[in-house]
Design a protein around this motif. Structure first.
Motif, PDB file in Angstrom:
ATOM      1  N   GLU A  17     -10.469  -8.738  -3.898  1.00 38.13           N
ATOM      2  CA  GLU A  17     -10.092  -8.266  -5.230  1.00 38.13           C
ATOM      3  C   GLU A  17     -10.977  -8.814  -6.341  1.00 38.13           C
ATOM      4  O   GLU A  17     -11.230  -8.138  -7.332  1.00 38.13           O
ATOM      5  CB  GLU A  17      -8.618  -8.560  -5.509  1.00 38.13           C
ATOM      6  CG  GLU A  17      -7.670  -7.814  -4.584  1.00 38.13           C
ATOM      7  CD  GLU A  17      -7.831  -6.299  -4.629  1.00 38.13           C
ATOM      8  OE1 GLU A  17      -8.121  -5.759  -5.718  1.00 38.13           O
ATOM      9  OE2 GLU A  17      -7.681  -5.658  -3.576  1.00 38.13           O
ATOM     10  N   GLN A  48     -12.710  -4.688   1.944  1.00 37.70           N
ATOM     11  CA  GLN A  48     -11.348  -4.414   1.478  1.00 37.70           C
ATOM     12  C   GLN A  48     -10.609  -5.736   1.319  1.00 37.70           C
ATOM     13  O   GLN A  48     -10.733  -6.617   2.146  1.00 37.70           O
ATOM     14  CB  GLN A  48     -10.623  -3.532   2.492  1.00 37.70           C
ATOM     15  CG  GLN A  48      -9.218  -3.196   2.105  1.00 37.70           C
ATOM     16  CD  GLN A  48      -8.596  -2.214   3.084  1.00 37.70           C
ATOM     17  OE1 GLN A  48      -9.106  -1.131   3.275  1.00 37.70           O
ATOM     18  NE2 GLN A  48      -7.512  -2.625   3.706  1.00 37.70           N
ATOM     19  N   GLY A  49      -9.857  -5.868   0.239  1.00 37.15           N
ATOM     20  CA  GLY A  49      -9.086  -7.077  -0.011  1.00 37.15           C
ATOM     21  C   GLY A  49      -9.790  -8.102  -0.871  1.00 37.15           C
ATOM     22  O   GLY A  49      -9.167  -9.046  -1.345  1.00 37.15           O
TER      23      GLY A  49
END
Length: 168
Positions: free
Chosen positions: A135, A132-133
Protein backbone atom coordinates in the motif's frame (compact mmCIF):
# COMPACT_ATOMS: atom_id res chain seq x y z
CA UNK A 1 -0.20 15.76 -0.71
CA UNK A 2 -0.91 18.71 1.58
CA UNK A 3 2.43 19.12 3.32
CA UNK A 4 5.68 20.41 1.93
CA UNK A 5 7.96 17.69 0.64
CA UNK A 6 11.36 17.26 2.28
CA UNK A 7 14.64 18.10 0.64
CA UNK A 8 16.24 15.05 -0.85
CA UNK A 9 19.20 14.76 -3.16
CA UNK A 10 19.77 12.09 -5.78
CA UNK A 11 23.27 11.04 -6.81
CA UNK A 12 24.76 8.35 -8.99
CA UNK A 13 25.55 5.43 -6.64
CA UNK A 14 29.12 5.12 -5.44
CA UNK A 15 31.02 1.97 -4.48
CA UNK A 16 30.37 2.90 -0.83
CA UNK A 17 26.62 3.08 -1.46
CA UNK A 18 26.57 -0.70 -1.96
CA UNK A 19 27.49 -1.03 1.73
CA UNK A 20 24.86 1.50 2.78
CA UNK A 21 22.14 -0.18 0.69
CA UNK A 22 23.10 -3.59 2.10
CA UNK A 23 22.83 -2.25 5.66
CA UNK A 24 19.57 -0.32 5.11
CA UNK A 25 17.89 -3.18 3.25
CA UNK A 26 18.79 -5.77 5.92
CA UNK A 27 15.51 -4.79 7.63
CA UNK A 28 12.83 -7.47 6.98
CA UNK A 29 10.10 -4.78 6.98
CA UNK A 30 11.88 -2.89 4.19
CA UNK A 31 12.26 -6.11 2.23
CA UNK A 32 8.72 -7.44 2.82
CA UNK A 33 7.81 -7.04 -0.86
CA UNK A 34 11.33 -7.77 -2.17
CA UNK A 35 11.97 -11.32 -1.03
CA UNK A 36 11.90 -10.72 2.72
CA UNK A 37 15.62 -10.25 3.32
CA UNK A 38 18.59 -8.33 2.02
CA UNK A 39 20.68 -9.81 -0.73
CA UNK A 40 24.36 -10.52 -0.25
CA UNK A 41 26.68 -7.51 -0.39
CA UNK A 42 27.98 -8.65 -3.80
CA UNK A 43 24.47 -8.17 -5.27
CA UNK A 44 24.45 -4.53 -4.15
CA UNK A 45 28.01 -4.06 -5.45
CA UNK A 46 26.89 -5.31 -8.88
CA UNK A 47 23.68 -3.26 -8.71
CA UNK A 48 25.49 0.01 -7.95
CA UNK A 49 28.02 -0.70 -10.73
CA UNK A 50 25.18 -1.40 -13.19
CA UNK A 51 23.46 1.83 -12.18
CA UNK A 52 26.63 3.83 -12.86
CA UNK A 53 26.68 2.28 -16.36
CA UNK A 54 22.99 3.12 -16.85
CA UNK A 55 23.59 6.73 -15.87
CA UNK A 56 26.54 7.03 -18.27
CA UNK A 57 24.72 5.33 -21.16
CA UNK A 58 21.08 6.37 -20.64
CA UNK A 59 21.23 9.52 -18.53
CA UNK A 60 19.29 7.92 -15.68
CA UNK A 61 19.60 5.10 -13.17
CA UNK A 62 18.55 4.05 -9.69
CA UNK A 63 20.08 6.96 -7.81
CA UNK A 64 21.12 6.97 -4.18
CA UNK A 65 18.65 9.01 -2.16
CA UNK A 66 20.49 11.33 0.22
CA UNK A 67 18.80 13.21 3.05
CA UNK A 68 19.83 15.67 5.74
CA UNK A 69 23.42 15.42 6.85
CA UNK A 70 24.30 13.41 3.73
CA UNK A 71 22.59 10.33 5.19
CA UNK A 72 21.87 7.59 2.64
CA UNK A 73 18.12 6.94 2.83
CA UNK A 74 17.76 4.34 0.08
CA UNK A 75 17.38 4.63 -3.68
CA UNK A 76 14.96 5.83 -6.31
CA UNK A 77 15.22 6.24 -10.03
CA UNK A 78 14.62 4.48 -13.31
CA UNK A 79 16.09 1.64 -15.32
CA UNK A 80 15.07 -0.59 -18.19
CA UNK A 81 12.74 -3.34 -16.92
CA UNK A 82 15.26 -6.09 -16.04
CA UNK A 83 13.13 -9.24 -16.11
CA UNK A 84 11.80 -11.66 -18.70
CA UNK A 85 8.20 -11.24 -17.48
CA UNK A 86 6.18 -8.06 -17.05
CA UNK A 87 6.57 -4.84 -19.05
CA UNK A 88 9.55 -5.92 -21.16
CA UNK A 89 11.25 -3.13 -23.09
CA UNK A 90 9.86 -0.38 -20.87
CA UNK A 91 11.46 2.01 -18.40
CA UNK A 92 10.60 1.23 -14.80
CA UNK A 93 10.73 3.70 -11.96
CA UNK A 94 11.27 2.33 -8.50
CA UNK A 95 12.28 3.10 -4.96
CA UNK A 96 13.33 1.50 -1.72
CA UNK A 97 13.65 3.44 1.52
CA UNK A 98 15.10 2.69 4.94
CA UNK A 99 12.42 2.05 7.57
CA UNK A 100 13.46 5.03 9.74
CA UNK A 101 12.47 7.38 6.90
CA UNK A 102 9.03 6.02 6.01
CA UNK A 103 6.07 8.39 6.05
CA UNK A 104 8.10 11.59 5.66
CA UNK A 105 7.61 12.23 1.94
CA UNK A 106 11.13 11.32 0.82
CA UNK A 107 10.04 8.79 -1.80
CA UNK A 108 7.42 11.10 -3.29
CA UNK A 109 9.90 13.99 -3.48
CA UNK A 110 12.61 11.78 -4.99
CA UNK A 111 10.19 10.18 -7.46
CA UNK A 112 9.04 13.58 -8.72
CA UNK A 113 12.70 14.48 -9.31
CA UNK A 114 13.18 11.13 -11.06
CA UNK A 115 10.28 11.86 -13.40
CA UNK A 116 11.80 15.25 -14.30
CA UNK A 117 15.17 13.65 -15.00
CA UNK A 118 13.88 10.80 -17.16
CA UNK A 119 11.68 13.22 -19.12
CA UNK A 120 14.78 15.37 -19.74
CA UNK A 121 16.61 12.21 -20.93
CA UNK A 122 13.93 11.73 -23.61
CA UNK A 123 11.81 9.00 -21.97
CA UNK A 124 8.17 9.36 -23.04
CA UNK A 125 6.50 7.10 -20.47
CA UNK A 126 7.35 4.98 -17.44
CA UNK A 127 5.97 2.06 -15.50
CA UNK A 128 6.13 1.04 -11.85
CA UNK A 129 5.52 -2.58 -10.92
CA UNK A 130 4.21 -2.96 -7.38
CA UNK A 131 3.25 -6.16 -5.63
CA UNK A 132 -0.33 -6.42 -4.48
CA UNK A 133 -0.65 -5.34 -0.85
CA UNK A 134 2.26 -2.90 -0.93
CA UNK A 135 0.00 0.00 0.00
CA UNK A 136 2.86 2.45 0.67
CA UNK A 137 4.23 2.08 -2.85
CA UNK A 138 0.77 2.09 -4.39
CA UNK A 139 0.16 5.42 -2.62
CA UNK A 140 3.35 6.84 -4.15
CA UNK A 141 2.23 5.84 -7.65
CA UNK A 142 -1.03 7.72 -7.07
CA UNK A 143 0.71 10.81 -5.66
CA UNK A 144 2.85 11.14 -8.79
CA UNK A 145 -0.09 10.65 -11.15
CA UNK A 146 0.33 7.03 -12.25
CA UNK A 147 -2.63 4.81 -13.07
CA UNK A 148 -3.05 1.06 -12.85
CA UNK A 149 -2.68 -0.27 -16.40
CA UNK A 150 -2.39 -4.05 -16.09
CA UNK A 151 -1.70 -6.89 -13.71
CA UNK A 152 0.99 -9.52 -14.19
CA UNK A 153 1.47 -12.73 -12.25
CA UNK A 154 4.80 -12.65 -10.42
CA UNK A 155 6.51 -15.90 -11.51
CA UNK A 156 8.27 -16.54 -8.19
CA UNK A 157 5.27 -15.94 -5.92
CA UNK A 158 2.30 -16.47 -8.27
CA UNK A 159 0.88 -13.27 -6.72
CA UNK A 160 -0.45 -10.29 -8.69
CA UNK A 161 2.04 -7.56 -9.57
CA UNK A 162 0.32 -4.31 -10.49
CA UNK A 163 1.79 -2.33 -13.37
CA UNK A 164 1.19 1.44 -13.13
CA UNK A 165 1.90 3.72 -16.08
CA UNK A 166 2.52 7.40 -16.61
CA UNK A 167 2.97 9.29 -19.87
CA UNK A 168 5.57 12.01 -19.48
Amino acid sequence: MNRALPDVRLRVPTDEDAFAWHRIFADPEVMEFHGGKAAELSVYEELTARQRRHDAELGFCLWTMVGPGDEVLGFTGAQPWPREWGPKGEIEIGWRLGRAHWGKGYVTAATLTTLERVRAAGVSDVVAVVRQGNERSIAVTRRVGMELAEVFTHPATAEPAHCYRLAL
